[in-house]
Motif scaffolding. Structure first.
Motif, PDB file in Angstrom:
ATOM      1  N   LYS A  47      -4.181   1.332  -2.263  1.00  0.00           N
ATOM      2  CA  LYS A  47      -3.579   0.112  -2.790  1.00  0.00           C
ATOM      3  C   LYS A  47      -2.852   0.485  -4.080  1.00  0.00           C
ATOM      4  O   LYS A  47      -3.032   1.591  -4.602  1.00  0.00           O
ATOM      5  N   THR A  54       0.857  -1.183   0.000  1.00  0.00           N
ATOM      6  CA  THR A  54       0.000   0.000   0.000  1.00  0.00           C
ATOM      7  C   THR A  54       0.895   1.234   0.000  1.00  0.00           C
ATOM      8  O   THR A  54       2.088   1.151   0.293  1.00  0.00           O
ATOM      9  N   PHE A  79      -7.415   2.732   0.645  1.00  0.00           N
ATOM     10  CA  PHE A  79      -7.149   1.643   1.586  1.00  0.00           C
ATOM     11  C   PHE A  79      -7.364   2.139   3.003  1.00  0.00           C
ATOM     12  O   PHE A  79      -6.851   3.179   3.389  1.00  0.00           O
TER      13      PHE A  79
END
Length: 144
Positions: free
Chosen positions: A136, A119, A142
């Motif tokens: 991500k 990430t 994320f």
């Protein structure tokens, strides 16, 4: 009376902070061993605690500011590496431009973990406000 209370509160907070820091500076042997296996030849390491059961090592690895987290048993949790903004995947940059128009990316980090894969966390500034946002590799927001 208020001034005395404030001073006592501050002193208490400092004592708690200092005692927790001194405890955190020496991780368990399993953590040290796991760190040395994953990052051989690193000498200057600052240890702290990410959570109650996760230790964090901050260091420079191959010239890059890095931090790595390990569970008490020595299991690797994640590694965060500071990267250049230009090293962000295009999908991440595009998502920031779309979701946060008129913002500027100030800082970028790449995070690798078994649990979440790779990430990217960025610090963005829009006007006077700064915000950390994480994506991500494909540009999907994320949140852990």
């Amino acid at each position: 009376l208020k001034i005395i209370f404030k001073k006592l509160t501050l002193m208490f907070a400092l004592i708690v902070l200092m005692s927790s820091l001194s405890y955190c500076l020496t991780p368990p042997a399993a953590v040290k061993k796991a760190f040395e296996q994953k990052f051989p030849n690193v000498t200057k390491v600052k240890w702290g605690k990410e959570t109650k059961t996760v230790f964090e090592a901050e260091f420079v690895f191959k010239g890059i500011k890095t931090s790595a987290n390990f569970s008490q048993d020595g299991s690797w949790v994640e590694t965060e590496t500071q990267i250049k903004i230009s090293e962000l995947p295009n999908a991440v940059t595009n998502a920031i431009n779309k979701d946060y128009p008129k913002s500027k990316i100030l800082k970028a980090e790449k995070t690798e973990s078994d649990k979440n894969g790779i990430t990217y966390e960025t610090l963005i500034k829009s006007g006077k406000h700064k915000k950390a946002v994480e994506f991500k590799e494909d540009g999907t927001p994320f949140k852990e």
